[in-house]
Design an enzyme around this catalytic site. Structure first.
Site, PDB file in Angstrom:
ATOM      1  N   ILE A  15      77.880  57.114  58.620  1.00  0.00           N
ATOM      2  CA  ILE A  15      76.640  56.178  58.469  1.00  0.00           C
ATOM      3  C   ILE A  15      76.289  55.595  59.791  1.00  0.00           C
ATOM      4  CG2 ILE A  15      78.109  54.392  57.787  1.00  0.00           C
ATOM      5  CD1 ILE A  15      75.527  53.567  56.078  1.00  0.00           C
ATOM      6  N   ALA A  16      77.530  55.445  60.502  1.00  0.00           N
ATOM      7  CA  ALA A  16      77.127  55.013  61.790  1.00  0.00           C
ATOM      8  C   ALA A  16      76.482  55.958  62.721  1.00  0.00           C
ATOM      9  CB  ALA A  16      78.544  54.491  62.642  1.00  0.00           C
ATOM     10  N   SER A  37      87.150  53.724  68.146  1.00  0.00           N
ATOM     11  CA  SER A  37      87.834  54.498  67.115  1.00  0.00           C
ATOM     12  C   SER A  37      89.526  54.177  67.434  1.00  0.00           C
ATOM     13  CB  SER A  37      87.622  55.940  67.257  1.00  0.00           C
ATOM     14  OG  SER A  37      88.369  56.668  66.303  1.00  0.00           O
ATOM     15  N   ARG A  38      90.048  54.369  66.390  1.00  0.00           N
ATOM     16  CA  ARG A  38      91.649  54.281  66.769  1.00  0.00           C
ATOM     17  C   ARG A  38      92.051  55.620  67.174  1.00  0.00           C
ATOM     18  NH1 ARG A  38      93.257  52.863  60.522  1.00  0.00           N
ATOM     19  NH2 ARG A  38      91.452  54.545  60.038  1.00  0.00           N
ATOM     20  N   LEU A  75      83.674  50.251  58.682  1.00  0.00           N
ATOM     21  CA  LEU A  75      85.080  50.796  58.297  1.00  0.00           C
ATOM     22  C   LEU A  75      84.983  50.624  56.846  1.00  0.00           C
ATOM     23  CD1 LEU A  75      86.710  48.401  61.001  1.00  0.00           C
ATOM     24  CD2 LEU A  75      86.498  50.868  61.116  1.00  0.00           C
ATOM     25  N   LYS A  98      77.948  47.315  53.767  1.00  0.00           N
ATOM     26  CA  LYS A  98      78.253  46.695  52.200  1.00  0.00           C
ATOM     27  C   LYS A  98      79.218  47.874  51.566  1.00  0.00           C
ATOM     28  CE  LYS A  98      76.430  50.481  50.599  1.00  0.00           C
ATOM     29  NZ  LYS A  98      77.332  51.541  50.026  1.00  0.00           N
ATOM     30  N   ASP A 179      80.390  50.985  45.978  1.00  0.00           N
ATOM     31  CA  ASP A 179      79.646  51.855  46.884  1.00  0.00           C
ATOM     32  C   ASP A 179      78.119  51.980  46.337  1.00  0.00           C
ATOM     33  OD1 ASP A 179      79.429  53.597  49.270  1.00  0.00           O
ATOM     34  OD2 ASP A 179      78.950  55.319  47.751  1.00  0.00           O
TER      35      ASP A 179
END
Length: 333
Positions: A15-16, A37-38, A75, A98, A179
């Site tokens: 979505i990002a 990001s990790r 996230l 959301k 969701d």
């Protein structure tokens, strides 16, 4: 020249990548300055692909960047509280995907920290920013369909084969109510301008999907004997519709929660005893409208149309829906 709001994005989710980052870049008042990001490699790859200046290998590094004014948090749901609080403590405004949290208590804590640190918080329920919803409220207020008696909403899709999806992980806040159910529930609250009094929900909790609710059907009781009936699911044929039924007519909203781009013009269909008509309000990207509204609130002090308290109230309804589904009981709010 209007100043741009400098954004940082925590995570490289779909979505990002596909919706919110492009929306910020298309907006008149926003710039995506950094992504984290990790995995530094993942952050750098998406930064190169989307022309983002800075890439970080941890969320903490992005939040520590003094040039970042606002963060977008896409996230997994169980991480929203931690990173909203960390961002607020660093003085960053927060647009959080959301559902805002795993329950209303978490949402209230997040919002309290944002208020303590003088930063804005908004829950990213993007569809609400499209002007067609204001038009629906105008039609209801005009009395054209008479007194509202009932609403029905649905939002379903079939992604059940994607077993690694975070939406199917119970500890990560998975499930269809979190969701998808948030959409018809928030829409009914918005159209009626009221808060529910009780809910009754039946759900399919799937052992194949870590025990999350893959389908839920519910009754949400509002004041004045008005009710929303809804269903949401991630293991059913796809649709996204709302209907508002009055004594003298009804409003039909096909594809109500979609991206609403040029391929699917927004539509409001009004049926009365004498006539049926279709209205097209505008062709607008709800994600762009959302980030423009947020930027105006940060940069100009304009009031957000959906308050942090609205987020807490919406989470209370979702909490009650999950409790009802698990206990097979009517739950009062």
């Amino acid at each position: 020249m209007d100043r741009h709001l400098q954004w940082g994005v925590l995570g490289t989710s779909t979505i990002a990548k596909n919706a919110v980052i492009p929306a910020i870049q298309q907006s008149e008042r926003g710039e995506v300055l950094a992504i984290a990001s990790r995995s530094k490699e993942k952050a750098e790859a998406l930064a190169n692909e989307l022309d983002i200046a800075r890439a970080y290998g941890s969320y903490d590094e992005l939040i520590a960047d003094p040039d970042i004014e606002a963060v977008y948090i896409p996230l997994p749901n169980h991480m929203h509280k931690e990173w909203t609080i960390k961002a607020a403590q660093a003085g960053k405004h927060v647009l959080c995907e959301k559902p805002a949290a795993l329950n209303s208590e978490e949402a209230a804590e997040m919002i309290e920290v944002c208020q303590q640190h003088g930063v804005l918080f908004a829950e990213a329920i993007m569809y609400r920013y499209h002007p067609k919803h204001r038009r629906v409220q105008e039609i209801i207020a005009s009395g054209e369909i008479g007194t509202v008696r009932a609403l029905h909403g649905n939002f379903t899709c079939n992604t059940a084969d994607d077993k690694d999806n975070v939406r199917f992980k119970r500890e990560m806040g998975g499930g269809s109510l979190f969701d998808l159910g948030v959409y018809p529930i928030s829409a009914a609250r918005m159209y009626l301008g009221q808060e529910p009094e009780a809910v009754t929900v039946h759900a399919l909790f799937s052992e194949e999907h870590d025990g999350v609710d893959m389908m839920a059907s519910g009754l949400v009781e509002f004041p004045n004997s008005v009710a929303l009936t809804f269903d949401c699911g991630m293991w059913a044929s796809g649709r996204a519709e709302m209907e508002i039924l009055g004594t003298d007519g009804r409003i039909e909203l096909p594809k109500v929660f979609g991206w609403e781009n040029s391929d699917i013009p927004p539509q409001i269909i009004v049926h009365t005893d004498s006539v049926s008509r279709e209205e097209r309000v505008s062709v607008s990207n709800s994600y762009v409208l959302q980030v423009e509204t947020f930027a105006a609130a940060v940069l100009e002090g304009k009031e957000l149309p959906f308050s942090p308290q609205n987020t807490i109230q919406n989470m209370r309804v979702i909490d009650a829906c999950l409790e009802s589904a698990r206990t097979r009981q009517r739950v009062q709010l």
